[in-house]
Design a protein around this motif. Structure first.
Motif, PDB file in Angstrom:
ATOM      1  N   PHE A 133       0.834  -1.204   0.000  1.00  0.00           N
ATOM      2  CA  PHE A 133       0.000   0.000   0.000  1.00  0.00           C
ATOM      3  C   PHE A 133       0.868   1.253   0.000  1.00  0.00           C
ATOM      4  CE2 PHE A 133      -3.053   2.967   2.123  1.00  0.00           C
ATOM      5  CZ  PHE A 133      -4.083   2.835   1.209  1.00  0.00           C
ATOM      6  N   SER A 134       0.359   2.317  -0.544  1.00  0.00           N
ATOM      7  CA  SER A 134       0.910   3.662  -0.455  1.00  0.00           C
ATOM      8  C   SER A 134       2.326   3.758  -1.033  1.00  0.00           C
ATOM      9  CB  SER A 134       0.846   4.145   0.993  1.00  0.00           C
ATOM     10  OG  SER A 134       1.060   5.531   1.063  1.00  0.00           O
ATOM     11  N   ALA A 135       3.322   4.007  -0.192  1.00  0.00           N
ATOM     12  CA  ALA A 135       4.689   4.213  -0.683  1.00  0.00           C
ATOM     13  C   ALA A 135       5.247   2.964  -1.357  1.00  0.00           C
ATOM     14  CB  ALA A 135       5.609   4.650   0.457  1.00  0.00           C
ATOM     15  N   ARG A 153      12.800  -0.470 -14.824  1.00  0.00           N
ATOM     16  CA  ARG A 153      13.928  -0.767 -13.932  1.00  0.00           C
ATOM     17  C   ARG A 153      13.724  -2.032 -13.115  1.00  0.00           C
ATOM     18  NH1 ARG A 153      18.132   3.211 -13.951  1.00  0.00           N
ATOM     19  NH2 ARG A 153      17.355   4.765 -15.396  1.00  0.00           N
ATOM     20  N   ALA A 154      12.500  -2.574 -13.094  1.00  0.00           N
ATOM     21  CA  ALA A 154      12.225  -3.733 -12.255  1.00  0.00           C
ATOM     22  C   ALA A 154      11.106  -4.565 -12.858  1.00  0.00           C
ATOM     23  CB  ALA A 154      11.823  -3.284 -10.854  1.00  0.00           C
ATOM     24  N   THR A 155      11.077  -5.820 -12.464  1.00  0.00           N
ATOM     25  CA  THR A 155       9.977  -6.718 -12.780  1.00  0.00           C
ATOM     26  C   THR A 155       9.175  -6.872 -11.501  1.00  0.00           C
ATOM     27  OG1 THR A 155      11.287  -7.894 -14.428  1.00  0.00           O
ATOM     28  CG2 THR A 155       9.363  -9.043 -13.552  1.00  0.00           C
ATOM     29  N   VAL A 156       7.892  -6.582 -11.570  1.00  0.00           N
ATOM     30  CA  VAL A 156       7.014  -6.669 -10.407  1.00  0.00           C
ATOM     31  C   VAL A 156       6.343  -8.045 -10.423  1.00  0.00           C
ATOM     32  CG1 VAL A 156       5.030  -5.649  -9.230  1.00  0.00           C
ATOM     33  CG2 VAL A 156       6.677  -4.178 -10.405  1.00  0.00           C
ATOM     34  N   ILE A 157       6.433  -8.746  -9.294  1.00  0.00           N
ATOM     35  CA  ILE A 157       5.941 -10.122  -9.199  1.00  0.00           C
ATOM     36  C   ILE A 157       4.996 -10.246  -8.007  1.00  0.00           C
ATOM     37  CG2 ILE A 157       6.622 -12.541  -8.848  1.00  0.00           C
ATOM     38  CD1 ILE A 157       9.325 -11.835 -10.063  1.00  0.00           C
ATOM     39  N   GLY A 158       3.907 -10.966  -8.186  1.00  0.00           N
ATOM     40  CA  GLY A 158       2.981 -11.239  -7.089  1.00  0.00           C
ATOM     41  C   GLY A 158       1.548 -11.019  -7.489  1.00  0.00           C
ATOM     42  N   GLU A 159       0.793 -10.402  -6.565  1.00  0.00           N
ATOM     43  CA  GLU A 159      -0.619 -10.119  -6.779  1.00  0.00           C
ATOM     44  C   GLU A 159      -0.826  -8.609  -6.780  1.00  0.00           C
ATOM     45  OE1 GLU A 159      -3.289 -12.775  -4.389  1.00  0.00           O
ATOM     46  OE2 GLU A 159      -1.372 -13.279  -3.443  1.00  0.00           O
ATOM     47  N   SER A 160      -1.914  -8.169  -7.364  1.00  0.00           N
ATOM     48  CA  SER A 160      -2.208  -6.733  -7.397  1.00  0.00           C
ATOM     49  C   SER A 160      -2.232  -6.158  -5.987  1.00  0.00           C
ATOM     50  CB  SER A 160      -3.549  -6.470  -8.074  1.00  0.00           C
ATOM     51  OG  SER A 160      -3.456  -6.759  -9.443  1.00  0.00           O
ATOM     52  N   SER A 161      -1.763  -4.913  -5.895  1.00  0.00           N
ATOM     53  CA  SER A 161      -1.707  -4.235  -4.599  1.00  0.00           C
ATOM     54  C   SER A 161      -3.061  -3.608  -4.259  1.00  0.00           C
ATOM     55  CB  SER A 161      -0.601  -3.188  -4.614  1.00  0.00           C
ATOM     56  OG  SER A 161      -0.883  -2.198  -5.592  1.00  0.00           O
ATOM     57  N   LYS A 162      -3.119  -2.922  -3.121  1.00  0.00           N
ATOM     58  CA  LYS A 162      -4.377  -2.384  -2.594  1.00  0.00           C
ATOM     59  C   LYS A 162      -4.979  -1.244  -3.388  1.00  0.00           C
ATOM     60  CE  LYS A 162      -5.127  -3.248   2.209  1.00  0.00           C
ATOM     61  NZ  LYS A 162      -4.855  -2.912   3.562  1.00  0.00           N
ATOM     62  N   GLY A 163      -4.171  -0.329  -3.872  1.00  0.00           N
ATOM     63  CA  GLY A 163      -4.698   0.774  -4.677  1.00  0.00           C
ATOM     64  C   GLY A 163      -4.791   2.103  -3.959  1.00  0.00           C
ATOM     65  N   GLY A 164      -3.796   2.430  -3.168  1.00  0.00           N
ATOM     66  CA  GLY A 164      -3.794   3.707  -2.452  1.00  0.00           C
ATOM     67  C   GLY A 164      -2.774   4.668  -3.016  1.00  0.00           C
ATOM     68  N   ASN A 170      -2.493   6.799 -12.395  1.00  0.00           N
ATOM     69  CA  ASN A 170      -1.997   6.256 -11.142  1.00  0.00           C
ATOM     70  C   ASN A 170      -2.711   4.941 -10.850  1.00  0.00           C
ATOM     71  OD1 ASN A 170      -4.447   6.747  -9.744  1.00  0.00           O
ATOM     72  ND2 ASN A 170      -3.726   8.678  -8.921  1.00  0.00           N
ATOM     73  N   TRP A 171      -2.525   4.411  -9.680  1.00  0.00           N
ATOM     74  CA  TRP A 171      -3.048   3.104  -9.310  1.00  0.00           C
ATOM     75  C   TRP A 171      -4.187   3.204  -8.287  1.00  0.00           C
ATOM     76  CZ3 TRP A 171       1.424   5.452  -8.248  1.00  0.00           C
ATOM     77  CH2 TRP A 171       1.702   5.745  -6.920  1.00  0.00           C
ATOM     78  N   GLU A 172      -4.724   4.400  -8.082  1.00  0.00           N
ATOM     79  CA  GLU A 172      -5.782   4.605  -7.087  1.00  0.00           C
ATOM     80  C   GLU A 172      -6.979   3.700  -7.367  1.00  0.00           C
ATOM     81  OE1 GLU A 172      -7.695   5.949  -3.771  1.00  0.00           O
ATOM     82  OE2 GLU A 172      -5.669   6.543  -4.329  1.00  0.00           O
ATOM     83  N   GLY A 173      -7.360   2.922  -6.368  1.00  0.00           N
ATOM     84  CA  GLY A 173      -8.530   2.049  -6.464  1.00  0.00           C
ATOM     85  C   GLY A 173      -8.334   0.782  -7.266  1.00  0.00           C
ATOM     86  N   LYS A 174      -7.271   0.710  -8.070  1.00  0.00           N
ATOM     87  CA  LYS A 174      -7.020  -0.461  -8.920  1.00  0.00           C
ATOM     88  C   LYS A 174      -5.861  -1.291  -8.408  1.00  0.00           C
ATOM     89  CE  LYS A 174      -6.087   2.128 -12.323  1.00  0.00           C
ATOM     90  NZ  LYS A 174      -6.122   3.487 -12.654  1.00  0.00           N
TER      91      LYS A 174
END
Length: 130
Positions: free
Chosen positions: A10-12, A25-36, A66-70
């Motif tokens: 979340f957030s930062a 610069r990076a590969t993001v792995i896992g599940e979708s984040s919270k969306g804040g 941005n990623w707000e809510g998603k």
């Protein structure tokens, strides 16, 4: 660089993952984040009520969004419990062939084989639960 995220990111943490992903610069792995994405301020309206009001909006200069809510969508979508192993496997595969040290080559090959097997078993168990 591999960044692990999940529903509790979340957030930062999201800001860092989103920026690094879209900067390439990076590969993001896992599940979708919270969306804040947007910072908020709590305003006490009465003894029983609090309002959460957005006080700013985060906008990426790259995506213009941005990623707000998603949430941040990972590049490699995998269950959170497998994300670390998946990232480690990908790092080892990327390093394969970059060393002439026979001991290091053997160690990496064994680790790749073990991780591949573990992820296959875990994936099969996860599929059987669904």
């Amino acid at each position: 660089m591999y960044i692990l995220i999940g529903p509790e990111t979340f957030s930062a943490g999201e800001a860092f993952a989103y920026a690094m992903k879209h900067l390439g610069r990076a590969t993001v792995i896992g599940e979708s984040s919270k969306g804040g994405a947007n910072p908020i301020r709590q305003i006490k309206l009465s003894h029983d009520f609090i309002a959460f009001v957005a006080i700013a909006s985060t906008v990426s200069p790259i995506t213009q969004k941005n990623w707000e809510g998603k949430g941040v969508t990972p590049d490699i979508n995998t269950q959170g419990e497998f994300a670390k192993s998946q990232a480690y496997l990908m790092a080892l595969q990327q390093l394969a062939g970059q060393s002439s040290n026979p001991f290091l080559i053997k160690e990496r090959a064994e680790a790749i084989s073990e991780l591949t097997s573990q992820l296959a078993v875990l994936g099969a168990k996860a599929d059987s639960k669904n």
